[in-house]
Design an enzyme around this catalytic site. Structure first.
Site, PDB file in Angstrom:
ATOM      1  N   ASP A  30     -57.289 -37.736  42.569  1.00 37.09           N
ATOM      2  CA  ASP A  30     -58.321 -37.178  43.447  1.00 37.09           C
ATOM      3  C   ASP A  30     -57.717 -37.036  44.841  1.00 37.09           C
ATOM      4  O   ASP A  30     -56.768 -37.753  45.187  1.00 37.09           O
ATOM      5  CB  ASP A  30     -59.554 -38.102  43.480  1.00 37.09           C
ATOM      6  CG  ASP A  30     -60.827 -37.364  43.861  1.00 37.09           C
ATOM      7  OD1 ASP A  30     -61.714 -37.217  43.001  1.00 37.09           O
ATOM      8  OD2 ASP A  30     -60.924 -36.929  45.035  1.00 37.09           O
ATOM      9  N   GLU A 156     -76.057 -38.273  33.815  1.00 37.20           N
ATOM     10  CA  GLU A 156     -75.918 -39.422  34.705  1.00 37.20           C
ATOM     11  C   GLU A 156     -76.872 -40.511  34.216  1.00 37.20           C
ATOM     12  O   GLU A 156     -77.956 -40.221  33.712  1.00 37.20           O
ATOM     13  CB  GLU A 156     -76.225 -39.019  36.151  1.00 37.20           C
ATOM     14  CG  GLU A 156     -75.106 -38.157  36.709  1.00 37.20           C
ATOM     15  CD  GLU A 156     -75.376 -37.674  38.118  1.00 37.20           C
ATOM     16  OE1 GLU A 156     -76.103 -38.342  38.854  1.00 37.20           O
ATOM     17  OE2 GLU A 156     -74.842 -36.607  38.462  1.00 37.20           O
ATOM     18  N   ASN A 212     -77.827 -26.256  29.293  1.00 36.07           N
ATOM     19  CA  ASN A 212     -78.567 -26.631  30.501  1.00 36.07           C
ATOM     20  C   ASN A 212     -79.706 -25.661  30.787  1.00 36.07           C
ATOM     21  O   ASN A 212     -80.767 -26.066  31.280  1.00 36.07           O
ATOM     22  CB  ASN A 212     -77.611 -26.758  31.695  1.00 36.07           C
ATOM     23  CG  ASN A 212     -76.929 -28.123  31.718  1.00 36.07           C
ATOM     24  OD1 ASN A 212     -77.233 -28.989  30.892  1.00 36.07           O
ATOM     25  ND2 ASN A 212     -76.008 -28.321  32.633  1.00 36.07           N
ATOM     26  N   CYS A 264     -76.502 -30.559  38.396  1.00 37.82           N
ATOM     27  CA  CYS A 264     -76.201 -29.650  37.273  1.00 37.82           C
ATOM     28  C   CYS A 264     -77.278 -28.599  37.031  1.00 37.82           C
ATOM     29  O   CYS A 264     -77.058 -27.413  37.272  1.00 37.82           O
ATOM     30  CB  CYS A 264     -75.994 -30.463  35.994  1.00 37.82           C
ATOM     31  SG  CYS A 264     -74.479 -31.421  36.039  1.00 37.82           S
TER      32      CYS A 264
HETATM   33  C1  UDX Z   1     -77.887 -32.684  32.766  1.00 38.13           C
HETATM   34  C2  UDX Z   1     -77.737 -32.480  31.251  1.00 38.13           C
HETATM   35  O1  UDX Z   1     -78.742 -33.242  30.565  1.00 38.13           O
HETATM   36  C3  UDX Z   1     -76.365 -32.889  30.803  1.00 38.13           C
HETATM   37  O2  UDX Z   1     -76.206 -32.645  29.412  1.00 38.13           O
HETATM   38  C4  UDX Z   1     -75.357 -32.088  31.598  1.00 38.13           C
HETATM   39  O3  UDX Z   1     -74.045 -32.461  31.243  1.00 38.13           O
HETATM   40  C5  UDX Z   1     -75.553 -32.285  33.080  1.00 38.13           C
HETATM   41  O4  UDX Z   1     -76.886 -31.944  33.433  1.00 38.13           O
HETATM   42  P1  UDX Z   1     -78.296 -34.783  34.370  1.00 38.13           P
HETATM   43  O5  UDX Z   1     -78.207 -33.820  35.513  1.00 38.13           O
HETATM   44  O6  UDX Z   1     -77.566 -36.084  34.467  1.00 38.13           O
HETATM   45  O7  UDX Z   1     -77.775 -34.078  33.018  1.00 38.13           O
HETATM   46  O8  UDX Z   1     -79.842 -35.101  34.181  1.00 38.13           O
HETATM   47  P2  UDX Z   1     -80.955 -34.953  33.053  1.00 38.13           P
HETATM   48  O9  UDX Z   1     -81.184 -36.245  32.406  1.00 38.13           O
HETATM   49  O10 UDX Z   1     -80.687 -33.777  32.180  1.00 38.13           O
HETATM   50  O11 UDX Z   1     -82.233 -34.645  33.974  1.00 38.13           O
HETATM   51  C6  UDX Z   1     -82.229 -33.497  34.834  1.00 38.13           C
HETATM   52  C7  UDX Z   1     -83.474 -33.439  35.666  1.00 38.13           C
HETATM   53  O12 UDX Z   1     -84.591 -33.081  34.866  1.00 38.13           O
HETATM   54  C8  UDX Z   1     -83.866 -34.732  36.375  1.00 38.13           C
HETATM   55  O13 UDX Z   1     -84.251 -34.425  37.707  1.00 38.13           O
HETATM   56  C9  UDX Z   1     -85.053 -35.250  35.570  1.00 38.13           C
HETATM   57  O14 UDX Z   1     -85.927 -36.020  36.351  1.00 38.13           O
HETATM   58  C10 UDX Z   1     -85.679 -33.946  35.124  1.00 38.13           C
HETATM   59  N1  UDX Z   1     -86.480 -34.049  33.884  1.00 38.13           N
HETATM   60  C11 UDX Z   1     -85.875 -34.389  32.709  1.00 38.13           C
HETATM   61  C12 UDX Z   1     -87.846 -33.754  33.908  1.00 38.13           C
HETATM   62  O15 UDX Z   1     -88.395 -33.432  34.969  1.00 38.13           O
HETATM   63  N2  UDX Z   1     -88.569 -33.821  32.750  1.00 38.13           N
HETATM   64  C13 UDX Z   1     -87.991 -34.156  31.571  1.00 38.13           C
HETATM   65  O16 UDX Z   1     -88.708 -34.188  30.563  1.00 38.13           O
HETATM   66  C14 UDX Z   1     -86.616 -34.451  31.547  1.00 38.13           C
END
Ligand code: UDX
Length: 461
Positions: A30, A156, A212, A264
């Site tokens: 990094d 995450e 996504n 993401c």
């Molecule tokens: C996401 C994808 O899930 C993952 O596969 C990809 O590699 C990176 O992007 P992440 O950003 O870590 O992962 O979060 P994720 O658990 O997917 O949640 C994303 C957002 O959606 C969060 O803000 C969460 O609060 C929201 N969310 C999730 C909702 O509002 N309702 C839901 O039912 C699920």
């Protein structure tokens, strides 16, 4: 195998530690010397459950080292994973690929022999083809450098589990040699039966953004239903439960509330629409503009309901905010809906006291004007309104009766539909949520109701 992992943020640090856990010799690289120093001592410079253990063990075993020197990376191994971030560009909704390009420009001229550069960052479809042309220009004579794409699906909060026990592995390769090399990297996982999809680079790049986009669409779908529920007196949590029993729909990612954020989902759907426009197929994914609009509308709706609960305006109001991160079990505040709401109500004159179990340092760095309080009870002391904006398990364990003692107005907005509404109402609270009717106060709560009207009448006109 000897692997390098270039970029040691949320994605790269986890990938490096997990590859060492699988038995490989790994060098993490990094440009951030502070981060590299921490990782080299076996310390995780951010919050990710379970990573500390895997990283500590890998560093202690000698299989995982870190450096800031790209020369060292070029000499170290033949497979180089690129895990740098690809945020949204400031001037458009497209992805900013400068970090990926910089790695290629720095690494490739230093490579010798046959090497595989494997991108894991989320990129617009066509990036492997573009980088392959660049690699052909940059590679030394005698070097044989190939580019492959191997998207990462880790969430995450579950990053270690998602890397060591993924639901699937997807690789986009251009030759049988690249395919064999990646199968060897992941051999310990393939032996456990993880589905492995080997395809061309364009499909692999698309899998990530398509996944996504689908997840974002599912969340915005249920949030759109929540808006309809609010107009009809229906309950979106019951609706989601009933929909979820249909196995074609499924229960997951149907949690209505403040919507999605993070590093993401929001930027990936925007980058996808920008790339589709470039390719002349913008109309095929035009629905993602609506998905994005529904999502950002939930933030405005939350502010509107909060304003209403605060008596019509935030000026002079004390508002307690529970949650700053974009989701629980993370310290990440990138594009966090919670922080966006906190900033908006502060902008309208509220005195905001914010609590988050892990995200306060990151939140303070981007929004220093708020009052950060490391204790839930203290954050809620004397508040006119409590906003529950990130559904940490800690907040579900709050005793509403105890909190009522320090929060005389007893008003809470559960913007994540995660609290036990009956429990809060029985403790004398007025609870509102997105997409659910407001539970009526219990008959025994005349005092709470009386108190509320007293507070309202004390409000400035
Ligand atoms: C996401 C994808 O899930 C993952 O596969 C990809 O590699 C990176 O992007 P992440 O950003 O870590 O992962 O979060 P994720 O658990 O997917 O949640 C994303 C957002 O959606 C969060 O803000 C969460 O609060 C929201 N969310 C999730 C909702 O509002 N309702 C839901 O039912 C699920």
């Amino acid at each position: 195998m000897r692997l390098t992992v270039i970029g040691t943020g949320y994605l790269g640090a986890v990938h490096a530690a997990c590859m060492a856990d699988l038995g490989h010799e790994v060098l993490g690289v990094d440009i951030d010397a502070e981060k590299i120093a921490a990782l080299g001592e076996g310390r995780v410079p951010f919050f990710e459950p379970g990573l500390q253990e895997v990283l500590g063990t890998a560093v202690a075993s000698g299989r995982l080292r870190f450096t800031t020197a790209i020369d060292e990376a070029a000499d170290f191994g033949d497979v180089h994973f690129v895990c740098v971030n690809t945020p949204q560009r400031r001037d458009s909704s497209a992805a900013d690929l400068r970090a990926v390009d910089a790695v290629i420009d720095a690494l490739v001229p230093r490579l010798r022999g046959r090497c595989l550069v494997v991108g894991k960052s989320t990129v617009p479809v066509g990036t492997t083809a573009r980088l392959s042309a660049r690699v052909a220009e940059l590679a030394q004579e005698g070097a044989d450098v190939e580019v492959a794409w191997n998207p990462e699906f880790l969430r995450e909060g579950f990053a270690v589990q998602d890397t060591l026990r993924p639901e699937r592995l997807v690789t986009g390769v251009q030759t049988p040699w690249a395919d064999r090399t990646l199968r060897e990297v992941y051999a310990p996982l393939l032996r456990t039966g993880v589905p492995y999809i080997s395809t061309g680079p364009a499909t692999a790049e698309l899998v990530k953004v398509a996944a996504n986009s689908f997840l974002a669409t599912k969340i915005s779908f249920i949030n759109a239903m929540a808006e309809v529920c609010d107009a009809t007196g229906a309950d979106v949590t019951t609706l989601a439960e009933a929909l979820g029993y249909d196995t074609r729909i499924g229960r997951r990612f149907l949690k209505a509330g403040l919507g999605f954020g993070g590093g993401c989902l929001p930027k990936d759907i925007r980058a996808f629409t920008a790339r589709a426009d470039e390719l002349g197929v913008g109309s095929a994914v035009a629905f993602l503009h609506e998905v994005d609009a529904i999502n950002t509308r939930q933030r405005r709706r939350t502010v509107d309901i909060a304003r209403d609960m605060a008596g019509g305006g935030f000026e002079g109001r004390r508002i307690a905010v529970l949650g700053a991160t974009f989701k629980p079990d993370s310290d990440d505040v990138r594009d966090s809906p919670a922080l966006a709401v906190a900033a908006a109500i502060h902008g309208e004159g509220a005195a905001v006291r914010l609590h988050d179990p892990q995200g306060m340092d990151n939140a303070r760095a981007v929004l220093p004007v708020l009052d950060y309080v490391p204790d839930v009870t203290k954050a809620c002391e004397g508040a006119d309104l409590v906003l529950h904006l990130t559904e940490w398990a800690d907040y579900r364990r709050i005793d509403p009766a105890e909190l009522a003692a320090v929060t005389p107005t007893r008003r809470i907005l559960d913007a994540r539909n995660a609290l036990d509404a009956a429990l809060w109402v029985s403790a004398g609270w007025t609870l509102r949520a997105l997409g659910r009717p407001t539970p009526a106060p219990l008959p025994s709560q005349q005092t709470a109701a009386g108190h509320e009207s007293a507070v309202r009448s004390a409000e400035p006109a």
